[in-house]
Design a protein around this motif. Structure first.
Motif, PDB file in Angstrom:
ATOM      1  N   LYS A 274      33.027  14.615  59.325  1.00  0.00           N
ATOM      2  CA  LYS A 274      34.059  14.380  58.130  1.00  0.00           C
ATOM      3  C   LYS A 274      35.226  14.945  58.338  1.00  0.00           C
ATOM      4  N   LEU A 275      35.341  16.242  58.854  1.00  0.00           N
ATOM      5  CA  LEU A 275      36.719  17.185  59.066  1.00  0.00           C
ATOM      6  C   LEU A 275      37.495  16.414  60.325  1.00  0.00           C
ATOM      7  N   ARG A 276      36.813  15.578  61.281  1.00  0.00           N
ATOM      8  CA  ARG A 276      37.351  15.111  62.291  1.00  0.00           C
ATOM      9  C   ARG A 276      37.989  13.789  62.012  1.00  0.00           C
ATOM     10  N   GLU A 277      37.419  13.220  60.930  1.00  0.00           N
ATOM     11  CA  GLU A 277      38.151  11.930  60.346  1.00  0.00           C
ATOM     12  C   GLU A 277      39.536  12.084  59.823  1.00  0.00           C
ATOM     13  N   GLY A 278      39.723  13.355  59.357  1.00  0.00           N
ATOM     14  CA  GLY A 278      41.054  13.636  58.915  1.00  0.00           C
ATOM     15  C   GLY A 278      41.514  12.592  57.780  1.00  0.00           C
ATOM     16  N   ASP A 279      42.576  12.444  57.205  1.00  0.00           N
ATOM     17  CA  ASP A 279      43.060  11.776  56.092  1.00  0.00           C
ATOM     18  C   ASP A 279      42.338  11.878  54.847  1.00  0.00           C
ATOM     19  N   GLY A 280      41.932  13.199  54.674  1.00  0.00           N
ATOM     20  CA  GLY A 280      41.385  13.731  53.420  1.00  0.00           C
ATOM     21  C   GLY A 280      39.747  13.250  53.154  1.00  0.00           C
ATOM     22  N   ALA A 281      39.289  12.891  54.597  1.00  0.00           N
ATOM     23  CA  ALA A 281      37.828  12.321  54.464  1.00  0.00           C
ATOM     24  C   ALA A 281      36.775  13.283  53.736  1.00  0.00           C
ATOM     25  N   TYR A 282      37.140  14.557  54.171  1.00  0.00           N
ATOM     26  CA  TYR A 282      36.136  15.617  53.886  1.00  0.00           C
ATOM     27  C   TYR A 282      36.255  15.719  52.461  1.00  0.00           C
ATOM     28  N   ALA A 283      37.480  15.822  51.712  1.00  0.00           N
ATOM     29  CA  ALA A 283      37.725  16.135  50.593  1.00  0.00           C
ATOM     30  C   ALA A 283      37.059  14.965  49.639  1.00  0.00           C
TER      31      ALA A 283
END
Length: 313
Positions: A274-283
């Motif tokens: 999720k962190l690698r996806e970027g664009d706030g994906a993790y949040a």
């Protein structure tokens, strides 16, 4: 480490101790007919919440029945000296007193012959020193990789549970509890009367608890039900019992493994993804998970459900 209150666990304890043609069956009712239907029944093991508001042991008179202080000379009764081993000790309390009706195996026969000349407190010590019993108990004992927070100062103490055994021996119904100073006699009891008599005792015992307390478990030690199925030619029953054994074998294999490391690795991998996806994906992922959890809690409350009740077994 304590043994889980489960018929599959206790049955494989028997198998690994070298006992032949015996199993445990969980009982979901206190109706004597449900126990009598499993004939022959060698005894039962009862799990209950250990009382903390009233004294449990007594040197004068138990809450029910009478101490039979001479009984330990002719029946197997051992003082409990091993912490968290009451399940295994309750199993042995029934098993050792049914030699003749049950093939307990050469090693347990030798152990019984050695310990019967000892007083109950030394029998308890002998249990702790038996390599066979210790290894079998530890192979099925529950353990946790987490620190027990309940034991820290200022925290709520964890509920404690205890196993006791009941069995008809020499024409009497005995309660065999290693925390008590002697076997407890509940009066005359022929083997055929055991289901009705023991259920009366258990009903009185449960009645001493608050009505909200439902954390009890009852298991019967009985002859291997597959033998009965073969004797009466019931193919459906035999298939059901064989399937149950396969399920127990699989569940016991899972119990012996610690999946915390695996779960941690999966969670770490998902989080990194999720962190690698970027664009706030993790949040966004965290926000969606929090929302779903809140929704489930609200739905449960609206439906009238309370907190889950912890059940043993």
């Amino acid at each position: 480490m304590s043994v889980e209150s489960d018929a599959g666990v206790f049955t494989y304890l028997l198998d690994n101790l070298g006992v032949k043609d015996v199993q445990f069956e969980e009982l979901l009712t206190l109706e004597p007919e449900s126990l009598a239907s499993l004939y022959p029944v060698y005894g039962v093991i009862f799990l209950f919440k250990y009382p903390t508001d009233t004294p449990y042991t007594s040197t004068d008179k138990p809450l029910d029945g009478d101490f039979d202080r001479d009984a330990a000379e002719h029946l197997f009764f051992a003082a409990q000296t091993i912490q968290n081993a009451c399940g295994t000790q309750a199993l042995l309390s029934v098993l050792m007193n049914k030699e003749g009706e049950i093939d307990i195996g050469e090693k347990l026969r030798e152990f019984k012959e050695f310990t019967m000349v000892l007083p109950p407190e030394f029998r308890g010590e002998a249990l702790s020193n038996s390599e066979l019993i210790r290894d079998v108990h530890n192979s099925f004992a529950k353990s946790s990789p987490f620190v027990d927070e309940t034991q820290r100062s200022g925290g709520e103490p964890e509920d404690a549970f205890h196993f006791v055994a009941y069995a008809p021996v020499d024409g009497k119904l005995y309660e065999l509890d290693g925390l008590q100073p002697a076997p407890i006699s509940h009066g005359a009891c022929a083997p055929e009367d055991f289901p009705a008599r023991v259920m009366e005792v258990l009903q009185r015992r449960i009645a001493r608890y608050d009505l909200s307390e439902i954390r009890f478990n009852l298991m019967a030690m009985v002859r291997d039900l597959r033998i009965r199925a073969r004797e009466i030619g019931d193919a459906e029953m035999l298939a059901r019992e064989e399937r149950k054994r396969r399920d127990w074998q699989f569940e016991n294999a899972l119990r012996r493994h610690n999946f915390v490391g695996f779960a941690g690795a999966v969670l770490k991998g998902v989080t990194e993804s999720k962190l690698r996806e970027g664009d706030g994906a993790y949040a966004k992922w965290i926000e969606e998970a929090t929302a779903r959890t809140s929704h489930r809690i609200d739905t449960k409350k609206k439906g009238g459900g309370g907190d889950d009740v912890e059940m043993e077994g």
